[in-house]
Design an enzyme around this catalytic site. Structure first.
Site, PDB file in Angstrom:
ATOM      1  CB  CYS A  65     -17.438 -22.174 -26.629  1.00  0.00           C
ATOM      2  SG  CYS A  65     -17.259 -23.420 -25.207  1.00  0.00           S
ATOM      3  CD  GLU A  74     -15.082 -20.852 -18.445  1.00  0.00           C
ATOM      4  OE1 GLU A  74     -14.856 -21.370 -19.555  1.00  0.00           O
ATOM      5  OE2 GLU A  74     -14.538 -21.058 -17.499  1.00  0.00           O
TER       6      GLU A  74
HETATM    7  P1  NAD Z   1     -26.450 -15.713 -25.230  1.00  0.00           P
HETATM    8  O1  NAD Z   1     -26.643 -14.510 -26.034  1.00  0.00           O
HETATM    9  O2  NAD Z   1     -27.188 -16.746 -24.764  1.00  0.00           O
HETATM   10  O3  NAD Z   1     -25.876 -14.888 -23.849  1.00  0.00           O
HETATM   11  C1  NAD Z   1     -25.322 -15.569 -22.873  1.00  0.00           C
HETATM   12  C2  NAD Z   1     -26.082 -14.859 -21.535  1.00  0.00           C
HETATM   13  O4  NAD Z   1     -25.944 -13.314 -21.565  1.00  0.00           O
HETATM   14  C3  NAD Z   1     -27.645 -14.845 -21.540  1.00  0.00           C
HETATM   15  O5  NAD Z   1     -28.100 -15.419 -20.394  1.00  0.00           O
HETATM   16  C4  NAD Z   1     -28.382 -13.640 -21.827  1.00  0.00           C
HETATM   17  O6  NAD Z   1     -29.290 -13.393 -21.270  1.00  0.00           O
HETATM   18  C5  NAD Z   1     -27.198 -12.679 -21.222  1.00  0.00           C
HETATM   19  N1  NAD Z   1     -27.181 -11.459 -22.034  1.00  0.00           N
HETATM   20  C6  NAD Z   1     -27.118 -11.336 -23.369  1.00  0.00           C
HETATM   21  N2  NAD Z   1     -26.923  -9.977 -23.244  1.00  0.00           N
HETATM   22  C7  NAD Z   1     -26.821  -9.546 -22.388  1.00  0.00           C
HETATM   23  C8  NAD Z   1     -26.827  -8.219 -21.768  1.00  0.00           C
HETATM   24  N3  NAD Z   1     -26.786  -6.949 -22.680  1.00  0.00           N
HETATM   25  N4  NAD Z   1     -26.531  -7.716 -20.643  1.00  0.00           N
HETATM   26  C9  NAD Z   1     -26.592  -8.870 -19.683  1.00  0.00           C
HETATM   27  N5  NAD Z   1     -26.969  -9.958 -20.056  1.00  0.00           N
HETATM   28  C10 NAD Z   1     -26.843 -10.251 -21.373  1.00  0.00           C
HETATM   29  O7  NAD Z   1     -25.008 -16.615 -25.593  1.00  0.00           O
HETATM   30  P2  NAD Z   1     -24.087 -15.958 -26.592  1.00  0.00           P
HETATM   31  O8  NAD Z   1     -22.929 -14.928 -26.125  1.00  0.00           O
HETATM   32  O9  NAD Z   1     -24.617 -15.708 -28.080  1.00  0.00           O
HETATM   33  O10 NAD Z   1     -23.271 -17.443 -26.645  1.00  0.00           O
HETATM   34  C11 NAD Z   1     -22.316 -17.584 -27.567  1.00  0.00           C
HETATM   35  C12 NAD Z   1     -20.849 -17.132 -27.373  1.00  0.00           C
HETATM   36  O11 NAD Z   1     -20.509 -17.909 -25.972  1.00  0.00           O
HETATM   37  C13 NAD Z   1     -19.799 -17.703 -28.186  1.00  0.00           C
HETATM   38  O12 NAD Z   1     -18.834 -16.567 -28.307  1.00  0.00           O
HETATM   39  C14 NAD Z   1     -19.308 -18.745 -27.580  1.00  0.00           C
HETATM   40  O13 NAD Z   1     -17.933 -19.098 -27.940  1.00  0.00           O
HETATM   41  C15 NAD Z   1     -19.119 -18.580 -26.076  1.00  0.00           C
HETATM   42  N6  NAD Z   1     -19.244 -19.650 -25.099  1.00  0.00           N
HETATM   43  C16 NAD Z   1     -18.298 -20.109 -24.535  1.00  0.00           C
HETATM   44  C17 NAD Z   1     -18.169 -20.996 -23.764  1.00  0.00           C
HETATM   45  C18 NAD Z   1     -17.234 -21.542 -22.894  1.00  0.00           C
HETATM   46  O14 NAD Z   1     -17.089 -22.269 -21.945  1.00  0.00           O
HETATM   47  N7  NAD Z   1     -16.025 -20.665 -22.694  1.00  0.00           N
HETATM   48  C19 NAD Z   1     -19.182 -22.042 -23.769  1.00  0.00           C
HETATM   49  C20 NAD Z   1     -20.274 -21.639 -24.793  1.00  0.00           C
HETATM   50  C21 NAD Z   1     -20.284 -20.505 -25.521  1.00  0.00           C
END
Ligand code: NAD
Length: 440
Positions: free
Chosen positions: A250, A216
């Site tokens: 998102c 997602e």
């Molecule tokens: P985040 O930084 O919290 O990362 C998400 C998860 O990935 C966390 O649990 C984190 O610990 C893990 N993570 C981070 N780096 C990692 C790595 N190198 N290896 C393994 N795991 C790792 O969240 P984010 O990515 O900053 O969230 C924002 C993004 O998420 C935006 O692009 C947004 O559009 C997208 N998003 C999508 C939805 C959806 O439902 N499609 C919903 C919310 C957010």
């Protein structure tokens, strides 16, 4: 003091797998009990969770309940109402060569142990909604909250084990090292919400075990505004959708795509809409959230001079505040148009007309959502048929994801797979083909 060494990922997965193998999670009664307990947790600790969301993201109590706590409760209720029907085996017609006594059907089998990795922007909803779908489908689940929403993460780690069957549900807190360690384990499905860079990391790790993934992700969701509709209504709806959670949603409308004349006419409407929502000083409004951390604050501040601020533009680093901002005269090549904004900045980009808008959308990554504001049936049809996006909203941003009977997910760069309602059962089950030919 507790001097036991914390359980390692391999131990957690082995323990949950043993529970799954024992058959404990299969009966519908067990699943229903878990969902009811989760509902109890949300109703008994709604205010604790709202406090955590305020600490992490400055969310107002109303917003915390509407977009996270009550949202999840509704999803639980919808699932409880329909679970039996969704799980019912489906008969398939049998071809003549198998004889009249043969029957065939599909049945939903749980997958096993599922990993849910959640992001920080809706840290309650986006952890619990996939988790409850995985439980409803009869799986054991490991959930990994985002370290960037530490109060919500701590609340999940404290509360979930008090309400759910800990032999089948585990919470693992932590950042990249902890997630990396988890990802070396074999899961039966990985459900990741977040950005495409980490999505690739997750998919690579999953490939080692041939584990299916749901990703997602996000992207730049356009809002096309046609000539004709009442622009006061359009500006109000766009501003509500964009500035919810300070733009850190998102499916937020990322940018407005419209013709030059409509763009000019929208400007005063946005000024009015933002003031109606947050008052003359949005920083003092309890309804306007804060940027999650300083890194994102700095990133967003750097995008502010991509255009002329029609409204907003103010920042306060010590409070991680960025005013709800609408930017006009934005060049399609400007920095604000090069990445998903994920903050309270709404650029207006102009195109010559509908053909140009369709090309503009199709020249870029497939977005998570496309929003369309038009009075023309022909325009609706063309945008629906000639563009691809995870979801499509006519007249109202964000709301499609509150319809539990619609699949929620992306396509292309905005993700793969979907969930919510019965689509969560599809995602977290294997649909097994069964043929029965009597021996007589
Ligand atoms: P985040 O930084 O919290 O990362 C998400 C998860 O990935 C966390 O649990 C984190 O610990 C893990 N993570 C981070 N780096 C990692 C790595 N190198 N290896 C393994 N795991 C790792 O969240 P984010 O990515 O900053 O969230 C924002 C993004 O998420 C935006 O692009 C947004 O559009 C997208 N998003 C999508 C939805 C959806 O439902 N499609 C919903 C919310 C957010």
């Amino acid at each position: 003091m507790n001097d036991r060494t914390p359980e390692q990922p391999a131990e957690i997965v082995a323990r949950l797998r043993a529970t799954f193998r024992s058959g404990r999670t299969r009966p519908v009664e067990w699943r229903v009990t878990q969902l009811r307990r989760l509902r109890d947790m949300l109703t008994e600790h709604g205010s604790d969770l709202a406090e955590a969301l305020h600490a992490d993201l400055g969310k107002s109590t109303t917003e915390a309940f509407r977009t996270e706590i009550d949202f999840t409760v509704r999803e639980i209720d919808h699932t409880l109402d329909h679970l039996d029907a969704w799980l019912r085996p489906e008969r398939a017609p049998v071809p003549a060569h198998l004889g009249e006594d043969a029957t065939a059907w599909t049945q939903y089998d749980p997958l096993g142990v599922v990993l849910v990795i959640a992001p920080w922007n809706y840290p309650v909803q986006l952890l619990l909604t996939p988790m409850l779908g995985a439980l409803a489908a009869g799986n054991a689940v490991v959930v990994k909250p985002s370290e960037l929403a530490p109060a919500a993460s701590a609340a999940m780690a404290r509360l979930l084990p008090r309400y759910l069957d800990t032999s089948a549900v585990a919470v693992v807190e932590g950042a990249i090292p902890e997630t990396t360690a988890l990802l070396t384990e074999r899961f039966d499905h990985i459900f990741y919400t977040g950005n495409g860079t980490v999505g690739r990391v997750v998919m690579r790790a999953a490939a080692e075990h041939l584990t299916p993934v749901t990703l997602e992700l996000g992207g730049k969701s356009p809002a096309f505004v046609d000539r004709g509709p009442d622009l006061a209504v359009v500006a109000d709806r766009l501003a509500r959708g964009k500035f919810l959670n300070a733009g850190q949603t998102c499916v937020a409308p990322d940018y407005v795509l419209t013709d030059p004349e409509t763009a000019r006419a929208l400007e005063p409407e946005f000024v009015r809409a933002v003031e109606a929502l947050f008052g003359a000083e949005p920083q003092r409004s309890a309804d306007f959230g804060r940027i999650v951390n300083e890194r994102h604050f700095d990133r967003l501040s750097g995008l502010l001079d991509s255009g002329r601020a029609v409204t907003g533009g103010a920042t306060d680093r010590s409070a991680r505040y960025i005013a709800p901002t609408v930017l006009a005269d934005v060049d399609p090549a400007a920095p604000v148009m090069r990445e998903e904004i994920f903050g309270p900045l709404l650029p207006i980009v102009t195109v010559a007309g509908l053909d140009d808008a369709i090309d503009f959308i199709n020249d870029r990554d497939k977005p998570l959502a496309l929003y369309v504001f038009t009075d023309s049936a022909a325009t609706r049809e063309r945008l629906a048929a000639e563009t691809s996006s995870g979801g499509l909203g006519f007249g109202l941003p964000l709301a499609h994801l509150t319809v539990s009977d619609l699949p929620f997910g992306g396509v292309g760069e905005s993700g793969m797979g979907s969930y919510h309602g019965r689509y969560s059962i599809e995602t977290f089950s294997h649909r097994k083909a069964v043929l029965d030919k009597p021996l007589g």
